[in-house]
Design a protein around this motif. Structure first.
Motif, PDB file in Angstrom:
ATOM      1  N   ILE A   1       0.836  -1.209   0.000  1.00  0.00           N
ATOM      2  CA  ILE A   1       0.000   0.000   0.000  1.00  0.00           C
ATOM      3  C   ILE A   1       0.868   1.255   0.000  1.00  0.00           C
ATOM      4  CG2 ILE A   1      -1.749   1.296   1.280  1.00  0.00           C
ATOM      5  CD1 ILE A   1      -2.795  -1.270  -0.011  1.00  0.00           C
ATOM      6  N   GLY A   2       1.909   1.272   0.807  1.00  0.00           N
ATOM      7  CA  GLY A   2       2.811   2.428   0.841  1.00  0.00           C
ATOM      8  C   GLY A   2       3.506   2.647  -0.485  1.00  0.00           C
ATOM      9  N   SER A   3       3.899   1.568  -1.139  1.00  0.00           N
ATOM     10  CA  SER A   3       4.545   1.672  -2.441  1.00  0.00           C
ATOM     11  C   SER A   3       3.594   2.231  -3.489  1.00  0.00           C
ATOM     12  CB  SER A   3       5.057   0.308  -2.897  1.00  0.00           C
ATOM     13  OG  SER A   3       6.057  -0.150  -2.032  1.00  0.00           O
ATOM     14  N   ILE A   4       2.344   1.822  -3.431  1.00  0.00           N
ATOM     15  CA  ILE A   4       1.353   2.327  -4.374  1.00  0.00           C
ATOM     16  C   ILE A   4       1.111   3.815  -4.134  1.00  0.00           C
ATOM     17  CG2 ILE A   4      -1.097   2.215  -5.025  1.00  0.00           C
ATOM     18  CD1 ILE A   4      -0.875  -0.841  -4.623  1.00  0.00           C
ATOM     19  N   ILE A   5       1.031   4.216  -2.879  1.00  0.00           N
ATOM     20  CA  ILE A   5       0.822   5.631  -2.555  1.00  0.00           C
ATOM     21  C   ILE A   5       1.998   6.471  -3.032  1.00  0.00           C
ATOM     22  CG2 ILE A   5       0.637   7.283  -0.648  1.00  0.00           C
ATOM     23  CD1 ILE A   5      -1.034   5.109   0.812  1.00  0.00           C
ATOM     24  N   ILE A   6       3.218   6.019  -2.769  1.00  0.00           N
ATOM     25  CA  ILE A   6       4.418   6.733  -3.228  1.00  0.00           C
ATOM     26  C   ILE A   6       4.431   6.801  -4.755  1.00  0.00           C
ATOM     27  CG2 ILE A   6       6.948   6.587  -3.408  1.00  0.00           C
ATOM     28  CD1 ILE A   6       6.106   7.630  -0.735  1.00  0.00           C
ATOM     29  N   GLY A   7       4.094   5.704  -5.417  1.00  0.00           N
ATOM     30  CA  GLY A   7       4.065   5.673  -6.883  1.00  0.00           C
ATOM     31  C   GLY A   7       3.033   6.630  -7.457  1.00  0.00           C
ATOM     32  N   CYS A   8       1.851   6.684  -6.846  1.00  0.00           N
ATOM     33  CA  CYS A   8       0.814   7.603  -7.313  1.00  0.00           C
ATOM     34  C   CYS A   8       1.250   9.052  -7.146  1.00  0.00           C
ATOM     35  CB  CYS A   8      -0.490   7.357  -6.561  1.00  0.00           C
ATOM     36  SG  CYS A   8      -1.313   5.827  -7.002  1.00  0.00           S
ATOM     37  N   LEU A   9       1.852   9.354  -6.013  1.00  0.00           N
ATOM     38  CA  LEU A   9       2.354  10.704  -5.783  1.00  0.00           C
ATOM     39  C   LEU A   9       3.461  11.046  -6.781  1.00  0.00           C
ATOM     40  CD1 LEU A   9       2.159  13.221  -4.059  1.00  0.00           C
ATOM     41  CD2 LEU A   9       3.706  12.166  -2.431  1.00  0.00           C
ATOM     42  N   ALA A  10       4.328  10.092  -7.047  1.00  0.00           N
ATOM     43  CA  ALA A  10       5.407  10.301  -8.022  1.00  0.00           C
ATOM     44  C   ALA A  10       4.847  10.529  -9.419  1.00  0.00           C
ATOM     45  CB  ALA A  10       6.357   9.102  -8.027  1.00  0.00           C
ATOM     46  N   GLY A  11       3.822   9.787  -9.792  1.00  0.00           N
ATOM     47  CA  GLY A  11       3.196   9.976 -11.100  1.00  0.00           C
ATOM     48  C   GLY A  11       2.572  11.350 -11.235  1.00  0.00           C
ATOM     49  N   PHE A  12       1.945  11.823 -10.163  1.00  0.00           N
ATOM     50  CA  PHE A  12       1.359  13.163 -10.166  1.00  0.00           C
ATOM     51  C   PHE A  12       2.441  14.219 -10.336  1.00  0.00           C
ATOM     52  CE2 PHE A  12       0.105  16.958  -7.777  1.00  0.00           C
ATOM     53  CZ  PHE A  12      -1.023  17.323  -8.488  1.00  0.00           C
ATOM     54  N   ILE A  13       3.537  14.090  -9.570  1.00  0.00           N
ATOM     55  CA  ILE A  13       4.646  15.043  -9.650  1.00  0.00           C
ATOM     56  C   ILE A  13       5.287  15.002 -11.031  1.00  0.00           C
ATOM     57  CG2 ILE A  13       6.952  15.589  -8.757  1.00  0.00           C
ATOM     58  CD1 ILE A  13       5.916  14.589  -6.002  1.00  0.00           C
ATOM     59  N   ALA A  14       5.498  13.802 -11.563  1.00  0.00           N
ATOM     60  CA  ALA A  14       6.111  13.662 -12.885  1.00  0.00           C
ATOM     61  C   ALA A  14       5.229  14.284 -13.963  1.00  0.00           C
ATOM     62  CB  ALA A  14       6.361  12.195 -13.202  1.00  0.00           C
ATOM     63  N   GLY A  15       3.912  14.148 -13.819  1.00  0.00           N
ATOM     64  CA  GLY A  15       2.996  14.767 -14.777  1.00  0.00           C
ATOM     65  C   GLY A  15       3.108  16.284 -14.763  1.00  0.00           C
TER      66      GLY A  15
END
Length: 81
Positions: free
Chosen positions: A5-19
């Motif tokens: 779950i933590g990895s998914i949350i970090i990944g989602c946040l990273a995707g938002f920042i990268a966008g």
């Protein structure tokens, strides 16, 4: 270790920042989030090749952002052609 779950949350946040970093290079909210999750793996692999290791939550986020930006850049090359 965050767990799944933590990895998914970090990944989602990273995707938002990268966008946001790749203005005009994003693929929409949901696709950017998915690319952020995959970007965590790609970023970890890429930085390990360069012998760079960041620790902690911020390091995991930074690694995922690097990977997501890399994936968005590569995907934008295919989208334009």
């Amino acid at each position: 270790m965050f767990g799944l779950i933590g990895s998914i949350i970090i990944g989602c946040l990273a995707g938002f920042i990268a966008g946001k970093i790749m203005r005009g290079g994003g693929f929409g909210f949901w696709m950017n989030l998915l690319l952020g999750i995959v970007g965590g793996v790609v970023g970890g692999w890429t930085l390990s090749l360069l012998n760079i290791s960041w620790g902690g939550t911020i390091g995991s986020l930074g690694t995922a952002v690097v990977g997501a930006v890399l994936l968005l850049w590569i995907a934008s090359l295919f989208r334009k052609s």
